[in-house]
Write an enzyme that holds these catalytic residues in place. Sequence first.
Site, PDB file in Angstrom:
ATOM      1  N   ASP A   1      10.260  -3.746   9.343  1.00 26.80           N
ATOM      2  CA  ASP A   1       9.556  -4.163   8.031  1.00 26.80           C
ATOM      3  C   ASP A   1       7.911  -4.235   8.356  1.00 26.80           C
ATOM      4  O   ASP A   1       7.023  -4.116   7.396  1.00 26.80           O
ATOM      5  CB  ASP A   1      10.179  -5.660   7.836  1.00 26.80           C
ATOM      6  CG  ASP A   1      11.465  -5.683   7.404  1.00 26.80           C
ATOM      7  OD1 ASP A   1      11.782  -4.665   6.954  1.00 26.80           O
ATOM      8  OD2 ASP A   1      12.200  -6.680   7.954  1.00 26.80           O
TER       9      ASP A   1
ATOM     10  N   TYR B 183      40.446   4.671  29.948  1.00 24.28           N
ATOM     11  CA  TYR B 183      40.510   3.525  30.250  1.00 24.28           C
ATOM     12  C   TYR B 183      41.123   3.160  31.571  1.00 24.28           C
ATOM     13  O   TYR B 183      40.592   4.179  32.566  1.00 24.28           O
ATOM     14  CB  TYR B 183      41.337   2.667  29.339  1.00 24.28           C
ATOM     15  CG  TYR B 183      41.287   1.336  29.448  1.00 24.28           C
ATOM     16  CD1 TYR B 183      39.782   0.665  29.203  1.00 24.28           C
ATOM     17  CD2 TYR B 183      42.160   0.357  29.609  1.00 24.28           C
ATOM     18  CE1 TYR B 183      39.646  -0.686  29.341  1.00 24.28           C
ATOM     19  CE2 TYR B 183      41.839  -1.007  29.569  1.00 24.28           C
ATOM     20  CZ  TYR B 183      40.758  -1.492  29.621  1.00 24.28           C
ATOM     21  OH  TYR B 183      40.660  -2.779  29.694  1.00 24.28           O
TER      22      TYR B 183
ATOM     23  N   LYS C  34      21.265   0.319   6.818  1.00 20.84           N
ATOM     24  CA  LYS C  34      20.178   0.866   7.673  1.00 20.84           C
ATOM     25  C   LYS C  34      20.813   1.586   9.082  1.00 20.84           C
ATOM     26  O   LYS C  34      20.410   2.576   9.549  1.00 20.84           O
ATOM     27  CB  LYS C  34      19.458  -0.437   8.341  1.00 20.84           C
ATOM     28  CG  LYS C  34      18.182  -0.157   9.316  1.00 20.84           C
ATOM     29  CD  LYS C  34      17.045   0.630   8.407  1.00 20.84           C
ATOM     30  CE  LYS C  34      15.888   0.882   9.239  1.00 20.84           C
ATOM     31  NZ  LYS C  34      15.037  -0.405   9.356  1.00 20.84           N
TER      32      LYS C  34
ATOM     33  N   GLY D 222       1.785 -10.903   4.796  1.00 17.59           N
ATOM     34  CA  GLY D 222       3.052 -11.050   5.538  1.00 17.59           C
ATOM     35  C   GLY D 222       3.388 -10.039   6.484  1.00 17.59           C
ATOM     36  O   GLY D 222       2.351  -9.710   7.264  1.00 17.59           O
ATOM     37  N   ALA D 223       4.651  -9.758   7.087  1.00 14.64           N
ATOM     38  CA  ALA D 223       4.687  -8.871   8.184  1.00 14.64           C
ATOM     39  C   ALA D 223       4.122  -7.714   7.941  1.00 14.64           C
ATOM     40  O   ALA D 223       3.625  -7.007   8.964  1.00 14.64           O
ATOM     41  CB  ALA D 223       6.176  -8.926   8.378  1.00 14.64           C
TER      42      ALA D 223
ATOM     43  N   GLU E   9      15.294  -6.524  11.518  1.00 12.65           N
ATOM     44  CA  GLU E   9      15.105  -6.276  10.250  1.00 12.65           C
ATOM     45  C   GLU E   9      15.155  -7.466   9.453  1.00 12.65           C
ATOM     46  O   GLU E   9      16.103  -8.434   9.647  1.00 12.65           O
ATOM     47  CB  GLU E   9      16.399  -5.192   9.713  1.00 12.65           C
ATOM     48  CG  GLU E   9      16.253  -4.656   8.507  1.00 12.65           C
ATOM     49  CD  GLU E   9      15.255  -3.521   8.454  1.00 12.65           C
ATOM     50  OE1 GLU E   9      14.972  -3.188   7.477  1.00 12.65           O
ATOM     51  OE2 GLU E   9      15.066  -3.058   9.680  1.00 12.65           O
TER      52      GLU E   9
END
Length: 823
Positions: free
Chosen positions: A235, A112, A167, A269-270, A209
């Site tokens: 997805d 730091y 995930k 869908g996707a 997601e």
Amino acid sequence: MEKTARRWSSTFRALPERKAPEEASSGALLGAVGFEGKALVNAATLRLWSPRCISKGANMADDMADNRVEGEQRATISDKEALLFHSRGRPGKLAVVASKPMATQRDLSLAYSPGVAAPVLAIAKDPSAAFDYTTRGNMVAVITNGTAVLGLGDLGALAAKPVMEGKAALFKRFADIDSIDLEIDAKDVDEFVSAVRYLGPSFGGINLEDIKAPECFVIEERLRDLMDIPVFHDDQHGTAIISAAGLLNALLLTGRDIKTAKLVCNGAGAAGIACLDLAKALGFDSRNMILCDTKGVVYRGRQEGMNQWKSAHAVDTKARTLAEALEGADIFYGLSVKGALTPNMLLSMADNPIVFAMANPDPEITPEEARAARPDVIIATGRSDYPNQINNVLGFPYIFRGALDVRARTINMEMKIAATHALAELAREDVPDEVANAYRGARPRFGRDYLIPAPFDPRLISVIPPAVALAAMDTGVARRPIVDMKAYRAELSARRDPIAGLMQTIHERVRRDPKRVVFAEGEEEQVIRAALAFVHQGFGRAVLVGREDRVKEAAANAGLELPAEIEIHNAKLSHRNAVYAQFLFERLQRKGFLMRDCQRLINQDRNHFAAAMVAQGDADAMVTGVTRNFSHALEDVRRVVDAKPGHRVIGASLILANGRIVVVADTAITEMPDAEELAEIAIEAAGVARRIGLEPRVAMLAFSTFGYPPGERTARVHQAVNVLDRRRVDFQYEGEMGADIALNKELMSAYPFSRLSDTANVLVMPAFHSAAISTKMLQELGGATVLGPLIVGLDKPIQIVQLGATDTEIVNMAALAAFGIGG
């Protein structure tokens, strides 16, 4: 970002000039392994993410928000158990651990103020320097708004957090990518995009997601335009890539031409839209592809339930229903719901139909139903209990790995195609031993039941990222080209989490040959949890030794439900009690034990009872040690079970660190072995190495190397090498030598006469003390993961965990016992 409870130290290499012999071996081992705070994932990723999270493209079909998962009741993990798993200890599944030392005031000053000013100024001058001085180059954000959580619909951003944490953990487990989950409470597309677009400086990539269609298409497209880092909606594209890889191989096996094959996709869908986009990019003719949704066929001119993404795949056709579309079709892509594909529909398809039924948790048609109707079918599902699982974990970790390593600006279609071909080609190659071992030695081969690589294939990390990286370089989206691809592949292999890979291989092997394992301390909560996990993971049946009322009370207090696969045996009330007592008396009658003594041991001591079960063939293996000192537990077991004929009982520990696995012996049994005993220990330890898939290279350790400096204990080690010479053993061995020489190839090169072809993977310590001390120090200070000590050489597989072991440690030991290590 680290997902483990272990503490990591800074470099711990220094070896003092003068040490007692045993201490020298311990210190040299700590230094030679060379821990520098490198992040590794702890043993198992079990229960981090549900199967529906890993392969959930099927849940993303249109109009799925109201479709609750009917297969939920089939889950083998209860809600209570899952909630306790996530709440126990530190809540959640992730933690932040510093990758640099923070022990001194100087460390803090460098990390730091004032030291941090130097990289700040460097980045201000050259923004690309952020990849060199910060975590950005290895950091992915997993982002959601919770509008399509699993297959459960719009549950909100906060409810999606457990999935996103899981995930993130998988990114680390499979590709060593640091990840953080971000849940954005914004359903409006503009608000969500505005929240994400300004996060670019923090991350090297964005994984979207659980965002519902059609908003997910707009969000991904706009963020890709606004940001200069990869934005990838898993997805959509993860399912598309994995299924396309399997489809290419199915086309190859059936002799079909991709340009003429007819494909019907049910689910708009996707995932469905992405699958068709990728299929067209791979070479399918759009005129041979029909998309269906809940309203039927998506045909040109249809008005009801349409959007721009469906319209892009509308075709001229007379078919109006799924059944009509499937007549004569070569391929069925299912990304919809259970039962959508009927046997009659399948009967109408072409010869050797290809069916990818990817709805989760229950496919559009099960493999049993499909084969009953069409024995010539090739079928894949999203389920792990069937061959050809379409599992997204085969894709997203490795795709991002390749993209990050070239600092890609995006993940384009060419990179997705490269990943698809890499996966398809890998499945056609001979599988390594790690995969073959998981199939109980029946090495899987490319064919109808092996279209896609197994998720635990160790080659995935060295095959897919290079393919993705090359595609990024070829298409001009890479900011840092890789010059030496061979060195890059080697670097990728070193990123593998060794303990997870090892245990997953063992777990898969046990699942294919389940065993009946006795858990001796069945009234303890962590033992009950371990028995449940053992059964739920498909390893076999579990026997809890204890009083039934106490076991059930402990389970109820912990919120656990005991399935039929778990038996409870009360030693005092067992109908086998007399048989076990007589067996024990015949063994101990000339060692000062009376019959009543043996009856008391069987009635009142769970270790004796459990070991007798194994000895008499009423169980296959045993695990104990949670409530009793290791030495006492071993003494109990040895009264009941002898050494295997021709073998020596030893303790062997597995050290897993810096991408390698090392067997250390004897860590539990022989206090001060002589030369003959050291040789026998080496032989047993080499056997352990072979059992886990290593070709043994044994180093006989001492405080000196090849005679200098001399000493009495060094002489014993040197004599042990001579014993191995006389026995003509069938593995490489060398000694005496220091641990640093044994584990460091550069240091070993100073001794060209050494018989070891590479660094040692089996270390035989000169004494029990040095072995036990060094492994425990490595675990607590050096950042290593240590399994063991494992009991090796008994006539039956029995393992003893450490006092107070966790449920995960108990399960691992039970799996090792079921695998046959120890007996």
